[in-house]
Design an enzyme around this catalytic site. Structure first.
Site, PDB file in Angstrom:
ATOM      1  N   CYS A   2       0.838  -1.186   0.000  1.00 44.45           N
ATOM      2  CA  CYS A   2       0.000   0.000   0.000  1.00 44.45           C
ATOM      3  C   CYS A   2       0.883   1.249   0.000  1.00 44.45           C
ATOM      4  O   CYS A   2       1.871   1.316   0.714  1.00 44.45           O
ATOM      5  CB  CYS A   2      -0.947   0.097   1.191  1.00 44.45           C
ATOM      6  SG  CYS A   2      -2.128  -1.253   1.285  1.00 44.45           S
ATOM      7  N   ARG A  27       3.815  -0.169  -4.894  1.00 42.02           N
ATOM      8  CA  ARG A  27       3.581  -0.766  -3.577  1.00 42.02           C
ATOM      9  C   ARG A  27       2.278  -1.555  -3.512  1.00 42.02           C
ATOM     10  O   ARG A  27       2.031  -2.281  -2.555  1.00 42.02           O
ATOM     11  CB  ARG A  27       3.553   0.322  -2.503  1.00 42.02           C
ATOM     12  CG  ARG A  27       4.810   1.134  -2.424  1.00 42.02           C
ATOM     13  CD  ARG A  27       4.707   2.181  -1.363  1.00 42.02           C
ATOM     14  NE  ARG A  27       4.666   1.563  -0.051  1.00 42.02           N
ATOM     15  CZ  ARG A  27       5.753   1.305   0.680  1.00 42.02           C
ATOM     16  NH1 ARG A  27       6.929   1.634   0.224  1.00 42.02           N
ATOM     17  NH2 ARG A  27       5.647   0.734   1.846  1.00 42.02           N
ATOM     18  N   TRP A  76      -2.761  -2.675  -1.710  1.00 42.29           N
ATOM     19  CA  TRP A  76      -2.502  -4.110  -1.875  1.00 42.29           C
ATOM     20  C   TRP A  76      -3.415  -4.778  -0.866  1.00 42.29           C
ATOM     21  O   TRP A  76      -3.222  -4.670   0.341  1.00 42.29           O
ATOM     22  CB  TRP A  76      -1.032  -4.423  -1.607  1.00 42.29           C
ATOM     23  CG  TRP A  76      -0.674  -5.836  -1.946  1.00 42.29           C
ATOM     24  CD1 TRP A  76      -0.292  -6.319  -3.172  1.00 42.29           C
ATOM     25  CD2 TRP A  76      -0.661  -6.966  -1.059  1.00 42.29           C
ATOM     26  NE1 TRP A  76      -0.045  -7.660  -3.092  1.00 42.29           N
ATOM     27  CE2 TRP A  76      -0.264  -8.092  -1.821  1.00 42.29           C
ATOM     28  CE3 TRP A  76      -0.947  -7.139   0.288  1.00 42.29           C
ATOM     29  CZ2 TRP A  76      -0.145  -9.370  -1.269  1.00 42.29           C
ATOM     30  CZ3 TRP A  76      -0.838  -8.427   0.839  1.00 42.29           C
ATOM     31  CH2 TRP A  76      -0.436  -9.514   0.064  1.00 42.29           C
ATOM     32  N   ASN A 102      -1.891   1.577   5.773  1.00 42.99           N
ATOM     33  CA  ASN A 102      -1.042   0.497   5.265  1.00 42.99           C
ATOM     34  C   ASN A 102      -0.726  -0.382   6.461  1.00 42.99           C
ATOM     35  O   ASN A 102      -0.306   0.126   7.496  1.00 42.99           O
ATOM     36  CB  ASN A 102       0.248   1.103   4.684  1.00 42.99           C
ATOM     37  CG  ASN A 102       1.294   0.048   4.370  1.00 42.99           C
ATOM     38  OD1 ASN A 102       0.960  -1.104   4.123  1.00 42.99           O
ATOM     39  ND2 ASN A 102       2.552   0.452   4.385  1.00 42.99           N
ATOM     40  N   GLY A 103      -0.930  -1.696   6.323  1.00 45.40           N
ATOM     41  CA  GLY A 103      -0.619  -2.598   7.426  1.00 45.40           C
ATOM     42  C   GLY A 103      -1.828  -3.445   7.777  1.00 45.40           C
ATOM     43  O   GLY A 103      -2.761  -3.572   6.972  1.00 45.40           O
ATOM     44  N   GLU A 482      17.486 -17.791  -8.087  1.00 49.54           N
ATOM     45  CA  GLU A 482      17.067 -16.427  -8.415  1.00 49.54           C
ATOM     46  C   GLU A 482      16.455 -16.377  -9.824  1.00 49.54           C
ATOM     47  O   GLU A 482      15.443 -15.713 -10.041  1.00 49.54           O
ATOM     48  CB  GLU A 482      18.269 -15.470  -8.296  1.00 49.54           C
ATOM     49  CG  GLU A 482      18.021 -14.045  -8.741  1.00 49.54           C
ATOM     50  CD  GLU A 482      16.940 -13.305  -7.959  1.00 49.54           C
ATOM     51  OE1 GLU A 482      16.463 -13.807  -6.932  1.00 49.54           O
ATOM     52  OE2 GLU A 482      16.549 -12.209  -8.410  1.00 49.54           O
ATOM     53  N   LYS A 486      12.607 -15.067 -10.521  1.00 43.90           N
ATOM     54  CA  LYS A 486      12.289 -13.979 -11.454  1.00 43.90           C
ATOM     55  C   LYS A 486      11.248 -14.446 -12.462  1.00 43.90           C
ATOM     56  O   LYS A 486      10.299 -13.735 -12.775  1.00 43.90           O
ATOM     57  CB  LYS A 486      13.540 -13.517 -12.230  1.00 43.90           C
ATOM     58  CG  LYS A 486      14.526 -12.671 -11.481  1.00 43.90           C
ATOM     59  CD  LYS A 486      14.107 -11.229 -11.297  1.00 43.90           C
ATOM     60  CE  LYS A 486      13.493 -10.995  -9.955  1.00 43.90           C
ATOM     61  NZ  LYS A 486      14.364 -10.928  -8.818  1.00 43.90           N
ATOM     62  N   GLU A 489       7.697 -14.857 -10.845  1.00 39.31           N
ATOM     63  CA  GLU A 489       6.956 -13.643 -10.488  1.00 39.31           C
ATOM     64  C   GLU A 489       6.570 -12.802 -11.697  1.00 39.31           C
ATOM     65  O   GLU A 489       5.582 -12.095 -11.663  1.00 39.31           O
ATOM     66  CB  GLU A 489       7.683 -12.814  -9.428  1.00 39.31           C
ATOM     67  CG  GLU A 489       8.934 -12.108  -9.858  1.00 39.31           C
ATOM     68  CD  GLU A 489       9.522 -11.247  -8.718  1.00 39.31           C
ATOM     69  OE1 GLU A 489      10.745 -11.088  -8.705  1.00 39.31           O
ATOM     70  OE2 GLU A 489       8.770 -10.724  -7.875  1.00 39.31           O
ATOM     71  N   HIS A 505      18.432 -37.145  -7.659  1.00 39.50           N
ATOM     72  CA  HIS A 505      17.690 -37.495  -6.445  1.00 39.50           C
ATOM     73  C   HIS A 505      16.211 -37.154  -6.578  1.00 39.50           C
ATOM     74  O   HIS A 505      15.491 -37.094  -5.584  1.00 39.50           O
ATOM     75  CB  HIS A 505      18.304 -36.781  -5.233  1.00 39.50           C
ATOM     76  CG  HIS A 505      19.738 -37.163  -5.005  1.00 39.50           C
ATOM     77  ND1 HIS A 505      20.101 -38.366  -4.467  1.00 39.50           N
ATOM     78  CD2 HIS A 505      20.888 -36.517  -5.305  1.00 39.50           C
ATOM     79  CE1 HIS A 505      21.424 -38.445  -4.411  1.00 39.50           C
ATOM     80  NE2 HIS A 505      21.924 -37.331  -4.923  1.00 39.50           N
ATOM     81  N   LYS A 603       5.808  -4.281  -4.134  1.00 41.47           N
ATOM     82  CA  LYS A 603       7.256  -4.122  -3.992  1.00 41.47           C
ATOM     83  C   LYS A 603       7.739  -4.390  -2.565  1.00 41.47           C
ATOM     84  O   LYS A 603       8.680  -5.141  -2.366  1.00 41.47           O
ATOM     85  CB  LYS A 603       7.626  -2.703  -4.429  1.00 41.47           C
ATOM     86  CG  LYS A 603       9.108  -2.392  -4.340  1.00 41.47           C
ATOM     87  CD  LYS A 603       9.877  -3.133  -5.403  1.00 41.47           C
ATOM     88  CE  LYS A 603      11.354  -2.843  -5.392  1.00 41.47           C
ATOM     89  NZ  LYS A 603      12.085  -3.917  -6.091  1.00 41.47           N
TER      90      LYS A 603
HETATM   91  O1  M6R Z   1      12.785  -5.007   0.196  1.00 42.33           O
HETATM   92  P1  M6R Z   1      13.338  -6.368   0.423  1.00 42.33           P
HETATM   93  O2  M6R Z   1      14.696  -6.549  -0.225  1.00 42.33           O
HETATM   94  O3  M6R Z   1      13.364  -6.764   1.868  1.00 42.33           O
HETATM   95  O4  M6R Z   1      12.347  -7.366  -0.302  1.00 42.33           O
HETATM   96  C1  M6R Z   1      12.512  -8.745  -0.189  1.00 42.33           C
HETATM   97  C2  M6R Z   1      11.624  -9.482  -1.166  1.00 42.33           C
HETATM   98  O5  M6R Z   1      10.284  -9.197  -0.925  1.00 42.33           O
HETATM   99  C3  M6R Z   1      11.953  -9.131  -2.619  1.00 42.33           C
HETATM  100  O6  M6R Z   1      13.288  -9.379  -2.914  1.00 42.33           O
HETATM  101  C4  M6R Z   1      11.068  -9.947  -3.583  1.00 42.33           C
HETATM  102  O7  M6R Z   1      11.370 -11.299  -3.473  1.00 42.33           O
HETATM  103  C5  M6R Z   1      11.233  -9.447  -5.020  1.00 42.33           C
HETATM  104  N1  M6R Z   1       9.945  -9.143  -5.589  1.00 42.33           N
HETATM  105  C6  M6R Z   1      11.861 -10.453  -5.923  1.00 42.33           C
HETATM  106  O8  M6R Z   1      12.058  -9.937  -7.200  1.00 42.33           O
END
Ligand code: M6R
Length: 608
Positions: A2, A27, A76, A102-103, A482, A486, A489, A505, A603
């Site tokens: 948010c 956000r 969000w 927010n929260g 990683e 990517k 998401e 395995h 984010k």
């Molecule tokens: O702000 P942060 O680095 O703590 O965020 C951690 C994760 O939420 C963030 O890296 C998330 O996994 C990304 N969307 C991945 O691309």
């Protein structure tokens, strides 16, 4: 999660608030809304709409240029689906008081029941609406919005950033925070409140940090901060070091693409000023830490967790102390054994990730020393750590993290070299070699970026695949994780990263004719290079369509070969991850997905 903006000043509040929301939309983008004080003592104007901010903008029928105080929210969703009714702001029954949040208010059900017993009628399914009704009751008692806010906050459990406006005082915005971000933007004759500085960066570079359980009142000329008892607090002021342009797309189609291309600079900026000579490292920020630790524990989430996994290999090899890396969300609910000799490193781009923040507090309560690696100056995690090393990636707006990861890994390498230099676990000549390797990274990343077009074209050919597997060994394994994150998401495809040695395995059963497998090869001189080449043969023999990422030390007969420059094995993820980011980006574009605002994500994950 948010985005929140408040504005008070001589300019039309709507345009300032919408501009802020545009910058904060990363956000959350389930709905957006604004509340504007157009006339003293009359009902506020509230416009809100499910969906992205553009939906709201499309429905606005006036610019409400007579409103000089206003609040806005981009959501969000947590409590209540993403509908017009659940969109923020939420109003009290008079329609003169509005709240955005927010929260999560954890005790909202008991508050709601209590309020309903007193005759309040609720319109939405949100936890936030209880706050609007509570504030209204308290405002009737004190006639002062800040007093009302203090008293309401004392009754709330959970995490919140709250902003409120009342039409009786249209020039006053009141905010409060607990475990969620809120900063003040101090302008000339105008002031802002926002989830982060990008919301007001084009109007002022002066910002004030707000602490836990603090309430802030802003009018065009004044900012007053108190704790929940009403005692005055002097907030810390800081200057924002980047400008509005850094938070714009600058000719790129998406923020993510821009941020991928900013990586050479981000890495160079993060290394800048760290090497007073060719064989020494300066990290003044660590001077107050006792670095005689016998264990390092890295805590983070998502991509930042992968940065930690990558950094572990270098720290253990160079410093010779054990390193554990754990998901912050898991750590905080364990009873781990930590001592004052454990250095806990939290990694977070935003500095606001709730799970990482709670893990940090858990570690502190168990007596560990804490260091945070963060990209956002003044955010909560660095403020609550014993020491902080900032990455200098500049604002990262795209939900998918790219340049943050590279700079986080670089900082872990700096920490490892710094400790190794002090403890003598590495020779001066080896340190010199590694520094020189680090300094060459920006050019090598640039080289990869100059040659990504064939990779982008090749990626489009995989757009209808059901699943993509990523294989790596040693430091290539977290790089594979990683790559898979990517792709998940952004492309909404099944993707998994495996350690090459684990294939037999179980995971090899997933390989079918045509299954795309992205294999990351270490330099040919590595002791695991042969093993990785065998893994490639094993999956090819079962029909996999292999895409290999390798440096020129390999002579490979693979049609889909992505070349990266040669470098020290432990640093290789800083290069091999770049094509993986491009692959995920291009796949998302090819599949028609919204790259910068992938579905269901936000984010900063500021709720648990
Ligand atoms: O702000 P942060 O680095 O703590 O965020 C951690 C994760 O939420 C963030 O890296 C998330 O996994 C990304 N969307 C991945 O691309």
């Amino acid at each position: 999660m948010c985005g929140i903006v408040g504005y008070t000043g001589p300019n039309p509040a709507l345009s300032r608030v919408i501009e802020g929301l545009r910058r904060l939309e990363y956000r959350g983008y389930d709905s957006a809304g604004v509340a504007l004080a157009t006339k003293v003592g009359e009902k506020l104007v509230v416009e809100k709409k499910a969906g992205k901010l553009a939906n709201l903008e499309g429905t606005l029928t006036s610019d409400y240029s007579n409103a000089h105080g206003g609040i806005g929210h981009t959501r969000w969703a947590t409590h209540g689906g993403p509908t017009d009714v659940n969109a923020h702001p939420h109003l009290d029954e008079s329609g003169k008081l509005a709240v955005i949040h927010n929260g999560i208010i954890e005790n909202y059900i008991e508050l709601k029941e209590e309020l309903e017993r007193r005759g309040h009628k609720f319109k939405s399914e949100t936890d936030t609406e209880s706050v609007a009704h509570l504030l209204s009751e308290e405002f009737k008692i004190s006639g002062d919005l800040a007093t009302a806010m203090r008293s309401v906050c004392s009754r709330l459990r959970g995490s919140f950033t709250l902003l409120a406006i009342h039409s009786d005082r249209p020039d006053l915005i009141v905010g409060a925070r607990r475990n969620s971000p809120l900063v003040v933007g101090v302008g000339t004759g105008e002031n802002f409140l926002a989830s982060d500085v990008s919301a007001f960066i084009s109007h002022t570079k002066r910002a004030l940090e707000l602490g836990q359980d603090q309430v802030v009142q802003v009018t065009p000329e004044k900012v007053v901060v108190t704790d929940l008892s009403g005692a005055a607090i002097t907030p810390k002021e800081y200057e924002i070091t980047w400008d509005a342009k850094a938070a714009e797309r600058g000719g790129f189609k998406h923020f993510m693409l821009k941020e991928i291309f900013e990586q050479p600079k981000a890495v160079a900026d993060t290394l800048l000023g760290r090497f007073p000579s060719s064989d020494s490292i300066e990290l003044k920020e660590l001077e107050n830490l006792a670095l005689d630790c016998n264990r390092i524990l890295i805590l983070a989430c998502g991509t930042a967790y992968h940065a930690g996994l990558i950094g572990k290999y270098a720290i253990e090899e160079w410093v010779q102390i054990p390193v554990d890396v754990e998901l912050a969300s898991e750590f905080r609910y364990r009873k781990p054994v930590l001592t004052s000799k454990t250095l806990v490193i939290t990694i977070s781009q935003s500095g606001e990730t709730m799970d990482t923040l709670m893990a940090l507090r858990h570690a502190e309560s168990l007596g560990a020393q804490t260091l945070s690696i963060c990209n956002t100056i003044g955010s909560t995690i660095p403020r609550e750590s014993d020491a902080v090393l900032y990455t200098h990636a500049g604002p990262e707006i795209a939900v998918a993290s790219t340049k943050a990861l590279l700079t986080q890994v670089v900082v872990l390498h700096l920490v490892a070299l710094y400790i190794a230099n002090r403890s003598g676990s590495l020779s001066k000549s080896r340190i010199k070699e590694l520094i020189s390797e680090l300094l060459e990274l920006p050019n090598k990343i640039e080289e990869i970026l100059e040659t990504v077009e064939p990779l982008r074209e090749m990626t489009r050919g995989y757009k209808d695949s059901n699943s993509v597997l990523f294989l790596g060994r040693h430091v290539g394994f977290p790089a594979a994780l990683e790559g898979a994150l990517k792709l998940k998401e952004l492309a909404y495809m099944h993707a998994e990263g495996f350690a090459g040695g684990e294939l037999k395995h179980g995971p090899i059963a997933l390989i079918d004719k045509g299954t795309p497998v992205i294999a990351i090869l270490p330099p040919a001189s590595s002791e695991i290079a042969e093993k990785m080449r065998s893994n490639i043969q094993e999956v090819r023999a079962r029909g996999a369509n292999v895409i290999a990422i390798a440096d020129p030390s390999h002579n490979l007969d693979i049609p889909n070969l992505i070349r990266i420059p040669e470098c020290e094995e432990l640093l290789q993820p800083l290069l091999s991850i770049v094509p993986l980011q491009v692959f995920a980006y291009e796949m998302a574009v090819a599949r028609g997905n919204d790259v910068d605002q992938p579905r269901n994500l936000a984010k900063s994950v500021t709720v648990e």
